[in-house]
Design a protein around this motif. Structure first.
Motif, PDB file in Angstrom:
ATOM      1  N   LYS A   1      40.307   3.523 -14.290  1.00 15.04           N
ATOM      2  CA  LYS A   1      41.093   2.398 -13.788  1.00 15.04           C
ATOM      3  C   LYS A   1      40.644   1.113 -14.470  1.00 15.04           C
ATOM      4  CE  LYS A   1      43.370   4.522 -10.365  1.00 15.04           C
ATOM      5  NZ  LYS A   1      44.836   4.541 -10.236  1.00 15.04           N
ATOM      6  N   THR A   2      41.558   0.176 -14.573  1.00 10.44           N
ATOM      7  CA  THR A   2      41.182  -1.154 -15.046  1.00 10.44           C
ATOM      8  C   THR A   2      41.143  -2.099 -13.859  1.00 10.44           C
ATOM      9  OG1 THR A   2      43.462  -1.840 -15.512  1.00 10.44           O
ATOM     10  CG2 THR A   2      42.245  -0.758 -17.296  1.00 10.44           C
ATOM     11  N   TYR A   3      40.220  -3.035 -13.913  1.00 13.47           N
ATOM     12  CA  TYR A   3      40.036  -3.998 -12.833  1.00 13.47           C
ATOM     13  C   TYR A   3      40.059  -5.408 -13.398  1.00 13.47           C
ATOM     14  CZ  TYR A   3      38.386   0.182 -10.413  1.00 13.47           C
ATOM     15  OH  TYR A   3      38.287   1.443  -9.869  1.00 13.47           O
ATOM     16  N   LYS A   4      40.230  -6.361 -12.524  1.00 13.05           N
ATOM     17  CA  LYS A   4      40.238  -7.756 -12.962  1.00 13.05           C
ATOM     18  C   LYS A   4      38.943  -8.097 -13.669  1.00 13.05           C
ATOM     19  CE  LYS A   4      40.941 -12.472 -11.263  1.00 13.05           C
ATOM     20  NZ  LYS A   4      41.229 -13.323 -10.079  1.00 13.05           N
ATOM     21  N   SER A   5      37.834  -7.570 -13.142  1.00 12.84           N
ATOM     22  CA  SER A   5      36.522  -7.880 -13.705  1.00 12.84           C
ATOM     23  C   SER A   5      36.297  -7.251 -15.068  1.00 12.84           C
ATOM     24  CB  SER A   5      35.421  -7.418 -12.750  1.00 12.84           C
ATOM     25  OG  SER A   5      35.577  -6.043 -12.443  1.00 12.84           O
ATOM     26  N   THR A   6      37.037  -6.191 -15.387  1.00 13.12           N
ATOM     27  CA  THR A   6      36.832  -5.509 -16.669  1.00 13.12           C
ATOM     28  C   THR A   6      37.773  -5.997 -17.755  1.00 13.12           C
ATOM     29  OG1 THR A   6      38.348  -3.684 -16.120  1.00 13.12           O
ATOM     30  CG2 THR A   6      36.055  -3.441 -15.470  1.00 13.12           C
ATOM     31  N   LYS A   7      38.595  -6.998 -17.452  1.00 12.52           N
ATOM     32  CA  LYS A   7      39.471  -7.615 -18.449  1.00 12.52           C
ATOM     33  C   LYS A   7      40.349  -6.588 -19.172  1.00 12.52           C
ATOM     34  CE  LYS A   7      37.299 -11.554 -17.767  1.00 12.52           C
ATOM     35  NZ  LYS A   7      37.909 -12.711 -17.087  1.00 12.52           N
ATOM     36  N   GLY A   8      40.874  -5.631 -18.412  1.00 11.47           N
ATOM     37  CA  GLY A   8      41.781  -4.653 -18.993  1.00 11.47           C
ATOM     38  C   GLY A   8      41.117  -3.530 -19.767  1.00 11.47           C
TER      39      GLY A   8
ATOM     40  N   ASP B   1      54.273  -8.403 -22.483  1.00 12.44           N
ATOM     41  CA  ASP B   1      55.126  -9.582 -22.402  1.00 12.44           C
ATOM     42  C   ASP B   1      54.355 -10.888 -22.541  1.00 12.44           C
ATOM     43  OD1 ASP B   1      57.598  -8.162 -21.969  1.00 12.44           O
ATOM     44  OD2 ASP B   1      56.839  -7.695 -19.967  1.00 12.44           O
ATOM     45  N   ASN B   2      53.107 -10.917 -22.050  1.00 10.26           N
ATOM     46  CA  ASN B   2      52.336 -12.165 -22.128  1.00 10.26           C
ATOM     47  C   ASN B   2      50.958 -11.977 -22.761  1.00 10.26           C
ATOM     48  OD1 ASN B   2      50.792 -10.928 -20.120  1.00 10.26           O
ATOM     49  ND2 ASN B   2      51.817 -12.045 -18.468  1.00 10.26           N
ATOM     50  N   PHE B   3      50.633 -10.718 -23.161  1.00  6.94           N
ATOM     51  CA  PHE B   3      49.379 -10.393 -23.848  1.00  6.94           C
ATOM     52  C   PHE B   3      48.134 -10.636 -23.005  1.00  6.94           C
ATOM     53  CE2 PHE B   3      52.514 -11.690 -27.078  1.00  6.94           C
ATOM     54  CZ  PHE B   3      52.657 -10.470 -27.733  1.00  6.94           C
ATOM     55  N   GLU B   4      48.305 -10.667 -21.696  1.00 12.60           N
ATOM     56  CA  GLU B   4      47.172 -10.820 -20.796  1.00 12.60           C
ATOM     57  C   GLU B   4      46.591  -9.444 -20.470  1.00 12.60           C
ATOM     58  OE1 GLU B   4      45.678 -13.534 -19.525  1.00 12.60           O
ATOM     59  OE2 GLU B   4      46.973 -14.796 -20.766  1.00 12.60           O
ATOM     60  N   PRO B   5      45.252  -9.334 -20.304  1.00 14.08           N
ATOM     61  CA  PRO B   5      44.661  -8.049 -19.905  1.00 14.08           C
ATOM     62  C   PRO B   5      45.182  -7.631 -18.539  1.00 14.08           C
ATOM     63  CG  PRO B   5      43.043  -9.821 -19.772  1.00 14.08           C
ATOM     64  CD  PRO B   5      44.238 -10.389 -20.469  1.00 14.08           C
ATOM     65  N   MET B   6      45.377  -6.323 -18.350  1.00 14.84           N
ATOM     66  CA  MET B   6      45.976  -5.820 -17.118  1.00 14.84           C
ATOM     67  C   MET B   6      44.944  -5.165 -16.200  1.00 14.84           C
ATOM     68  SD  MET B   6      49.634  -4.198 -18.346  1.00 14.84           S
ATOM     69  CE  MET B   6      49.973  -3.704 -16.634  1.00 14.84           C
ATOM     70  N   GLU B   7      45.170  -5.309 -14.904  1.00 16.01           N
ATOM     71  CA  GLU B   7      44.366  -4.613 -13.905  1.00 16.01           C
ATOM     72  C   GLU B   7      45.245  -3.598 -13.189  1.00 16.01           C
ATOM     73  OE1 GLU B   7      43.474  -7.002 -10.293  1.00 16.01           O
ATOM     74  OE2 GLU B   7      44.348  -8.670 -11.453  1.00 16.01           O
ATOM     75  N   ASN B   8      44.619  -2.718 -12.419  1.00 15.33           N
ATOM     76  CA  ASN B   8      45.324  -1.686 -11.659  1.00 15.33           C
ATOM     77  C   ASN B   8      46.134  -0.753 -12.560  1.00 15.33           C
ATOM     78  OD1 ASN B   8      44.397  -2.720  -9.156  1.00 15.33           O
ATOM     79  ND2 ASN B   8      46.019  -4.258  -9.181  1.00 15.33           N
TER      80      ASN B   8
END
Length: 237
Positions: free
Chosen positions: A155-162, A124-131
């Motif tokens: 898992k994806t984390y905030k630090s890994t930019k999706g 929806d906003n093309f932002e990388p996802m965490e969790n």
């Protein structure tokens, strides 16, 4: 003023930031964050980026403005994450212990999988996802990783930019087998988002060596995955 590459500062700062963040989040696959590993990662990124030299105050200001480019910062972060993964999966001579055994030459043939890299974004906003949870399946079962410190599901984390990575364990080839096509299935789930499944076919040729160290030139980047909110008006597959 001496000649200076402003990318060195930006890359060094980002690599150290990522190492510190991953360590604070107790990421299981981060087995070492020593100075040598960090320097190896910095070199990995710098060897894959365009240098930005300056010799004057004016040039320094111009390069400083370039470093605010969001795409450039994203590229540096992605390369840094790839480098950290590769460096942590390699056995350096300055490490006292090895996590896995060395290459095996026993007369058998093996299918060696590359490092598999991908990223998940909000559709929806093309932002990388965490969790986000990503499960890699091989023959309809979660694939075994080459190193026990690598997780599946990832898992994806905030630090890994999706971004996420997998390193599947080598599979012994049957006598007489040549090229074999492996079907890899990625199952992606996140709370309050429509789950997604993505499959690829990966042809591999058997080798006489069972690889136990990562190689930076042997990797596979799969397409980006986009997840859509369950409440999105027009969710896409």
């Amino acid at each position: 003023m001496k000649i200076h590459n402003s990318m060195e500062d930006a890359v060094t700062e980002e690599v150290n930031h990522l190492y510190n963040t991953l360590k604070s989040e107790h990421i299981s696959w981060l087995t070492c964050d020593c100075e040598n590993c960090r320097l190896d990662t910095i070199c990995y990124v710098l060897n894959r980026t365009q240098p930005k030299y300056y010799v004057s105050e004016r040039g320094m200001l111009h390069n400083a403005l370039d470093m605010t480019d969001s795409q450039l910062k994203t590229d540096i972060t992605a390369l840094a994450m790839d480098g950290i993964r590769l460096i942590n999966g390699s056995h350096r001579s300055y490490h006292a212990e090895r996590i896995t055994s060395g290459d095996i030459e026993d007369g058998k043939m093996y299918y060696n999988f590359p490092l598999i890299m991908g990223a998940v974004y909000n559709g929806d906003n093309f932002e990388p996802m965490e969790n986000v949870s990503i499960t890699l399946k091989l023959d309809n079962e979660p694939a075994v990783m080459a190193d026990s410190t690598w997780s599946n599901p990832a898992k994806t984390y905030k630090s890994t930019k999706g971004s996420y990575t997998f390193w599947p364990a080598a599979i012994e080839a049957k006598p007489g087998e040549t090229t074999k096509v492996f079907k890899l299935i990625f199952e992606i789930t996140a709370e309050n988002f429509v789950p997604s499944t993505y499959a690829i076919e990966l042809p591999l040729v058997p080798e006489a060596v069972k690889k136990s160290t990562l190689e930076s030139n042997y990797s596979l980047k799969i397409k980006d995955i986009f997840l859509f909110d369950l409440n999105s008006e027009n969710p896409m597959e």
